[in-house]
Design a protein around this motif. Structure first.
Motif, PDB file in Angstrom:
ATOM      1  N   GLY A  30       2.843  16.465  -3.571  1.00 41.37           N
ATOM      2  CA  GLY A  30       3.270  17.087  -2.328  1.00 41.37           C
ATOM      3  C   GLY A  30       3.581  16.066  -1.258  1.00 41.37           C
ATOM      4  N   PHE A  31       4.358  16.537  -0.274  1.00 41.87           N
ATOM      5  CA  PHE A  31       4.659  15.788   0.948  1.00 41.87           C
ATOM      6  C   PHE A  31       4.140  16.693   2.066  1.00 41.87           C
ATOM      7  N   THR A  32       3.221  16.222   2.867  1.00 35.25           N
ATOM      8  CA  THR A  32       2.533  17.150   3.768  1.00 35.25           C
ATOM      9  C   THR A  32       3.351  17.507   4.993  1.00 35.25           C
ATOM     10  N   LEU A  33       3.268  18.776   5.355  1.00 32.95           N
ATOM     11  CA  LEU A  33       3.859  19.277   6.592  1.00 32.95           C
ATOM     12  C   LEU A  33       2.879  19.055   7.742  1.00 32.95           C
ATOM     13  N   LYS A  34       3.434  19.079   8.945  1.00 31.54           N
ATOM     14  CA  LYS A  34       2.632  18.878  10.149  1.00 31.54           C
ATOM     15  C   LYS A  34       1.500  19.899  10.281  1.00 31.54           C
ATOM     16  N   SER A  35       1.721  21.086   9.743  1.00 32.97           N
ATOM     17  CA  SER A  35       0.729  22.159   9.885  1.00 32.97           C
ATOM     18  C   SER A  35      -0.616  21.798   9.272  1.00 32.97           C
ATOM     19  N   HIS A 153      12.208  12.389   5.341  1.00 32.05           N
ATOM     20  CA  HIS A 153      12.335  11.116   6.066  1.00 32.05           C
ATOM     21  C   HIS A 153      13.325  11.312   7.211  1.00 32.05           C
ATOM     22  N   ALA A 154      13.478  10.282   8.023  1.00 31.68           N
ATOM     23  CA  ALA A 154      14.435  10.329   9.126  1.00 31.68           C
ATOM     24  C   ALA A 154      15.848  10.369   8.557  1.00 31.68           C
ATOM     25  N   SER A 213      13.365  18.164  12.543  1.00 37.88           N
ATOM     26  CA  SER A 213      12.964  19.459  11.977  1.00 37.88           C
ATOM     27  C   SER A 213      11.766  20.043  12.718  1.00 37.88           C
ATOM     28  N   GLY A 214      10.914  19.173  13.273  1.00 44.71           N
ATOM     29  CA  GLY A 214       9.725  19.662  13.958  1.00 44.71           C
ATOM     30  C   GLY A 214       8.597  20.061  13.014  1.00 44.71           C
ATOM     31  N   TRP A 219       7.333   9.336  13.867  1.00 45.24           N
ATOM     32  CA  TRP A 219       7.021   8.215  14.748  1.00 45.24           C
ATOM     33  C   TRP A 219       8.049   8.130  15.869  1.00 45.24           C
ATOM     34  N   ARG A 220       9.285   8.305  15.520  1.00 46.28           N
ATOM     35  CA  ARG A 220      10.338   8.163  16.545  1.00 46.28           C
ATOM     36  C   ARG A 220      10.274   9.268  17.591  1.00 46.28           C
ATOM     37  N   ARG A 221       9.966  10.478  17.166  1.00 45.94           N
ATOM     38  CA  ARG A 221       9.965  11.580  18.105  1.00 45.94           C
ATOM     39  C   ARG A 221       8.696  11.610  18.943  1.00 45.94           C
TER      40      ARG A 221
END
Ligand SMILES: [Zn+2]
Length: 235
Positions: A30-35, A153-154, A213-214, A219-221
């Protein structure tokens, strides 16, 4: 459980972005979401792994350096300096952190080994993709047998770079707009995997942009040290 609009072969469920081929093979990853929160927090990391069926498992992690060092995973390994893992050990998850950089998961068609790699533009330019393919070759696994997935990724909608990067990547990996020059890390990684001998049909790049995407840490945002975890385990 929420399932999102992410483009196939990518799916989002239970706080993870997942790749359909790996899911179909039953490879926990998996690639984790912010949630799910910042993955530097051990409890969040444990939760992420449990969502992939890896309850009470702790992944091997690295002190990442934007370099080219890849380690072969072994049980009980300490946190080594490096930016990639290759593992032929069943049941031992390996992982990398990112937040705009590109996480790469690689496996071979018979699942003899899996790998997780971290690369920003520096790592890609220095040859992380090629180095990853070489670590599999050293285990007797030819490039034609490998499959690869580049995680969130960005994306070039947001990833503006300076003109000094232009000579480091193929022209097709850039788009030029009135605001400046934008780099497509996923296209560059994909092209490098194919150049290294992988079947183009077996290399995917996630279309999700960590910056706009939010749904992911960026890091950039955010300019905060919050991390996405990308993990995989040999079944
Ligand atoms: Zn974007």
């Amino acid at each position: 459980m929420s399932v999102s609009k992410t483009t196939p072969p990518w799916v989002r469920e239970s706080g993870l972005c997942r790749e359909a081929r790996l899911a179909a093979l039953g490879v926990p990853h998996g690639f984790t979401l912010k949630s799910l929160g910042d993955m530097k927090v051990p409890a969040n990391m444990e939760e992420a792994l449990s969502r992939a069926g890896l309850a009470r498992k702790t992944p091997l992690l690295l002190k990442q350096k934007h370099g080219m060092i890849i380690h072969r995973a072994a049980p009980g390994q300490k946190r080594l300096e490096g930016d990639g893992w290759v593992s032929d050990v069943s049941g031992l998850p390996v992982a990398v952190y990112s937040a705009d950089c590109i996480p790469l998961l690689v496996w071979d068609r018979d699942l003899k080994a899996v790998g997780a790699f971290h690369a920003g533009w520096r790592g890609l330019a220095a040859g992380m993709v090629e180095a990853a393919v070489e670590t599999f070759r050293a285990l007797g696994l030819a490039p034609a047998a490998l499959r690869a997935a580049a995680g969130p990724h960005a994306r070039p909608c947001c990833y503006r770079v300076g003109p000094e990067l232009e000579e480091r990547f193929r022209p097709e990996s850039f788009s030029r707009r009135p605001e400046g020059l934008f780099l497509d890390l996923g296209a560059e990684a994909r092209a490098r995997f194919v150049q290294a001998g992988l079947d183009p049909r077996e290399v995917t790049a996630c279309p999700d942009c960590t910056i706009c995407s939010g749904d992911y840490f960026s890091w950039r945002r955010e300019a905060q040290d919050h991390r996405i975890l990308s993990f995989i385990v040999r079944p």
